[in-house]
Design a protein around this motif. Structure first.
Motif, PDB file in Angstrom:
ATOM      1  N   PHE A 163       0.810  -1.220   0.000  1.00  0.00           N
ATOM      2  CA  PHE A 163       0.000   0.000   0.000  1.00  0.00           C
ATOM      3  C   PHE A 163       0.843   1.270   0.000  1.00  0.00           C
ATOM      4  O   PHE A 163       0.304   2.357  -0.139  1.00  0.00           O
ATOM      5  CB  PHE A 163      -0.998   0.016   1.172  1.00  0.00           C
ATOM      6  N   ILE A 164       2.151   1.130   0.138  1.00  0.00           N
ATOM      7  CA  ILE A 164       3.064   2.267   0.028  1.00  0.00           C
ATOM      8  C   ILE A 164       4.030   1.973  -1.107  1.00  0.00           C
ATOM      9  O   ILE A 164       4.720   0.955  -1.087  1.00  0.00           O
ATOM     10  CB  ILE A 164       3.835   2.514   1.340  1.00  0.00           C
ATOM     11  N   GLN A 165       4.058   2.840  -2.083  1.00  0.00           N
ATOM     12  CA  GLN A 165       4.973   2.639  -3.212  1.00  0.00           C
ATOM     13  C   GLN A 165       6.404   2.950  -2.785  1.00  0.00           C
ATOM     14  O   GLN A 165       6.639   3.779  -1.920  1.00  0.00           O
ATOM     15  CB  GLN A 165       4.561   3.519  -4.399  1.00  0.00           C
ATOM     16  N   GLY A 166       7.343   2.291  -3.427  1.00  0.00           N
ATOM     17  CA  GLY A 166       8.750   2.505  -3.115  1.00  0.00           C
ATOM     18  C   GLY A 166       9.218   1.580  -2.007  1.00  0.00           C
ATOM     19  O   GLY A 166       8.508   0.688  -1.553  1.00  0.00           O
ATOM     20  N   ASP A 167      10.437   1.808  -1.576  1.00  0.00           N
ATOM     21  CA  ASP A 167      11.040   0.971  -0.544  1.00  0.00           C
ATOM     22  C   ASP A 167      10.688   1.483   0.840  1.00  0.00           C
ATOM     23  O   ASP A 167      10.506   2.677   1.050  1.00  0.00           O
ATOM     24  CB  ASP A 167      12.559   0.956  -0.706  1.00  0.00           C
ATOM     25  N   GLY A 168      10.641   0.565   1.769  1.00  0.00           N
ATOM     26  CA  GLY A 168      10.433   0.931   3.165  1.00  0.00           C
ATOM     27  C   GLY A 168      11.785   1.153   3.834  1.00  0.00           C
ATOM     28  O   GLY A 168      12.803   1.342   3.176  1.00  0.00           O
ATOM     29  N   ILE A 169      11.787   1.100   5.120  1.00  0.00           N
ATOM     30  CA  ILE A 169      13.008   1.268   5.894  1.00  0.00           C
ATOM     31  C   ILE A 169      13.660  -0.107   6.024  1.00  0.00           C
ATOM     32  O   ILE A 169      13.161  -0.979   6.741  1.00  0.00           O
ATOM     33  CB  ILE A 169      12.704   1.865   7.278  1.00  0.00           C
ATOM     34  N   LEU A 170      14.741  -0.317   5.310  1.00  0.00           N
ATOM     35  CA  LEU A 170      15.388  -1.621   5.219  1.00  0.00           C
ATOM     36  C   LEU A 170      15.728  -2.218   6.580  1.00  0.00           C
ATOM     37  O   LEU A 170      15.630  -3.426   6.780  1.00  0.00           O
ATOM     38  CB  LEU A 170      16.649  -1.516   4.358  1.00  0.00           C
ATOM     39  N   ALA A 171      16.087  -1.388   7.526  1.00  0.00           N
ATOM     40  CA  ALA A 171      16.485  -1.892   8.847  1.00  0.00           C
ATOM     41  C   ALA A 171      15.388  -2.720   9.509  1.00  0.00           C
ATOM     42  O   ALA A 171      15.672  -3.651  10.266  1.00  0.00           O
ATOM     43  CB  ALA A 171      16.870  -0.731   9.757  1.00  0.00           C
ATOM     44  N   PHE A 172      14.122  -2.420   9.215  1.00  0.00           N
ATOM     45  CA  PHE A 172      13.033  -3.142   9.865  1.00  0.00           C
ATOM     46  C   PHE A 172      12.828  -4.543   9.311  1.00  0.00           C
ATOM     47  O   PHE A 172      12.196  -5.370   9.953  1.00  0.00           O
ATOM     48  CB  PHE A 172      11.732  -2.341   9.810  1.00  0.00           C
ATOM     49  N   VAL A 173      13.360  -4.831   8.138  1.00  0.00           N
ATOM     50  CA  VAL A 173      13.293  -6.176   7.588  1.00  0.00           C
ATOM     51  C   VAL A 173      14.476  -7.009   8.086  1.00  0.00           C
ATOM     52  O   VAL A 173      14.441  -8.223   8.073  1.00  0.00           O
ATOM     53  CB  VAL A 173      13.263  -6.129   6.043  1.00  0.00           C
ATOM     54  N   MET A 174      15.495  -6.344   8.564  1.00  0.00           N
ATOM     55  CA  MET A 174      16.702  -7.016   9.038  1.00  0.00           C
ATOM     56  C   MET A 174      16.662  -7.182  10.564  1.00  0.00           C
ATOM     57  O   MET A 174      15.740  -6.706  11.229  1.00  0.00           O
ATOM     58  CB  MET A 174      17.921  -6.225   8.582  1.00  0.00           C
ATOM     59  N   ALA A 175      17.685  -7.826  11.114  1.00  0.00           N
ATOM     60  CA  ALA A 175      17.744  -8.136  12.548  1.00  0.00           C
ATOM     61  C   ALA A 175      17.618  -6.912  13.463  1.00  0.00           C
ATOM     62  O   ALA A 175      16.901  -6.970  14.461  1.00  0.00           O
ATOM     63  CB  ALA A 175      19.017  -8.904  12.867  1.00  0.00           C
ATOM     64  N   PRO A 176      18.282  -5.774  13.158  1.00  0.00           N
ATOM     65  CA  PRO A 176      18.136  -4.623  14.058  1.00  0.00           C
ATOM     66  C   PRO A 176      16.683  -4.158  14.195  1.00  0.00           C
ATOM     67  O   PRO A 176      16.251  -3.779  15.274  1.00  0.00           O
ATOM     68  CB  PRO A 176      18.992  -3.535  13.403  1.00  0.00           C
ATOM     69  N   GLY A 177      15.938  -4.234  13.097  1.00  0.00           N
ATOM     70  CA  GLY A 177      14.533  -3.851  13.145  1.00  0.00           C
ATOM     71  C   GLY A 177      13.722  -4.770  14.034  1.00  0.00           C
ATOM     72  O   GLY A 177      12.808  -4.342  14.743  1.00  0.00           O
ATOM     73  N   ALA A 178      14.074  -6.054  14.016  1.00  0.00           N
ATOM     74  CA  ALA A 178      13.374  -7.018  14.871  1.00  0.00           C
ATOM     75  C   ALA A 178      13.589  -6.678  16.346  1.00  0.00           C
ATOM     76  O   ALA A 178      12.646  -6.680  17.141  1.00  0.00           O
ATOM     77  CB  ALA A 178      13.866  -8.431  14.581  1.00  0.00           C
ATOM     78  N   PHE A 179      14.830  -6.345  16.702  1.00  0.00           N
ATOM     79  CA  PHE A 179      15.118  -5.982  18.089  1.00  0.00           C
ATOM     80  C   PHE A 179      14.411  -4.695  18.490  1.00  0.00           C
ATOM     81  O   PHE A 179      13.874  -4.587  19.592  1.00  0.00           O
ATOM     82  CB  PHE A 179      16.635  -5.831  18.305  1.00  0.00           C
ATOM     83  N   LEU A 180      14.402  -3.707  17.608  1.00  0.00           N
ATOM     84  CA  LEU A 180      13.720  -2.441  17.910  1.00  0.00           C
ATOM     85  C   LEU A 180      12.223  -2.647  18.124  1.00  0.00           C
ATOM     86  O   LEU A 180      11.653  -2.172  19.111  1.00  0.00           O
ATOM     87  CB  LEU A 180      13.936  -1.432  16.779  1.00  0.00           C
ATOM     88  N   VAL A 181      11.595  -3.333  17.196  1.00  0.00           N
ATOM     89  CA  VAL A 181      10.154  -3.563  17.305  1.00  0.00           C
ATOM     90  C   VAL A 181       9.844  -4.370  18.559  1.00  0.00           C
ATOM     91  O   VAL A 181       8.933  -4.027  19.318  1.00  0.00           O
ATOM     92  CB  VAL A 181       9.606  -4.267  16.035  1.00  0.00           C
ATOM     93  N   LEU A 182      10.588  -5.439  18.801  1.00  0.00           N
ATOM     94  CA  LEU A 182      10.370  -6.258  19.989  1.00  0.00           C
ATOM     95  C   LEU A 182      10.533  -5.425  21.262  1.00  0.00           C
ATOM     96  O   LEU A 182       9.707  -5.497  22.169  1.00  0.00           O
ATOM     97  CB  LEU A 182      11.330  -7.449  20.012  1.00  0.00           C
ATOM     98  N   GLY A 183      11.586  -4.624  21.333  1.00  0.00           N
ATOM     99  CA  GLY A 183      11.837  -3.804  22.523  1.00  0.00           C
ATOM    100  C   GLY A 183      10.713  -2.818  22.796  1.00  0.00           C
ATOM    101  O   GLY A 183      10.222  -2.717  23.930  1.00  0.00           O
TER     102      GLY A 183
END
Length: 195
Positions: A163-183
C-alpha cells in the motif's frame, strides 16, 4: 471448572505471554517475523506442537521416571514436530519452504519444553490442552503483531498487500529492526499489563 480453563487460555495473552513477558522463543520471534504472514505461520506451527505435546505429556507423565522425564518429553515433542513437517511438506509446501530451518527448531523451543515441564507434566490432559492453546495463541498473536509492524515499516505492505509505493526502511526487515520492534512492543505491553 470452566472458569479455570478459560483463565488457562487467557493467561497466555497477558499474564504469561511467552514473547513479551516470559521472553521465550526469541530465535523464531526475531528470525521469522519479517512479515505478518511468516509470524502467523510460525505461531500456528508452534501452537500445533504445543497443544498436542502438552496433551501427550500430561497422559504419560505419571508413568515416566523422574530421571528420564526430560529426554522423554523431547522425544514426544520431536514426534509432533516430525508430524508437522510431514503435513506441511504435503499440504503447504510454500509455507514449509518459507519457514525452513525454524520448523525443526521447534523441538528445542523453550516455550514447548517449558510448558511440558512446568504444566503438562503436573496436570490433566484437558487443562494441559487449554494451557497449550493459551500460550500458543499468545505466541501466535505476538509474532503476528511483530510481523505486521516490521512488514509495514520495512516493505510498506500488510499481509503481502503493498500500500506504500517505493522501498520501506530496510532496517526493519533485518535483525536490528526485529530488536527495535520487539523492545518497543515489550515496553508498551508491560505498561498495559500493569494497569
Amino acid at each position: 471448572m470452566a472458569g479455570r480453563r478459560f483463565s488457562l487460555i487467557t493467561k497466555g495473552f497477558l499474564k504469561e505471554n511467552p514473547t513479551f513477558v516470559l521472553l521465550l522463543g526469541m530465535c523464531p520471534t526475531l528470525a521469522t517475523t519479517t512479515s505478518a504472514i511468516n509470524g502467523l505461520e510460525m505461531g500456528l506451527a508452534t501452537l500445533f506442537v504445543l497443544v498436542l505435546s502438552n496433551i501427550a505429556i500430561s497422559l504419560i507423565a505419571p508413568k515416566v521416571p523422574d530421571k528420564v522425564h526430560i529426554p522423554v518429553y523431547i522425544v514426544v515433542i520431536a514426534t509432533f514436530v516430525t508430524v508437522l513437517q510431514l503435513l506441511m511438506q504435503a499440504f503447504v509446501p510454500e509455507v514449509y519452504r518459507t519457514l525452513g530451518l525454524f520448523i525443526p527448531l521447534i523441538v528445542v523451543n523453550c516455550i514447548i519444553l517449558g510448558r511440558a515441564e512446568a504444566f503438562a507434566g503436573k496436570n490433566g490432559w484437558l487443562d494441559s490442552a487449554c494451557d497449550g492453546l493459551g500460550i500458543g495463541l499468545g505466541f501466535t498473536v505476538s509474532l503476528t503483531v511483530i510481523g505486521i509492524i516490521r512488514e509495514i515499516l520495512g516493505n510498506g505492505s500488510f499481509f503481502g498487500w503493498k500500500f506504500i509505493q517505493g522501498d520501506g526502511i530496510l532496517a526493519f526487515v533485518m535483525a536490528p529492526g526485529a530488536f527495535l520492534v520487539l523492545g518497543y512492543l515489550m515496553v508498551i505491553f508491560n505498561k498495559i499489563a500493569k494497569k
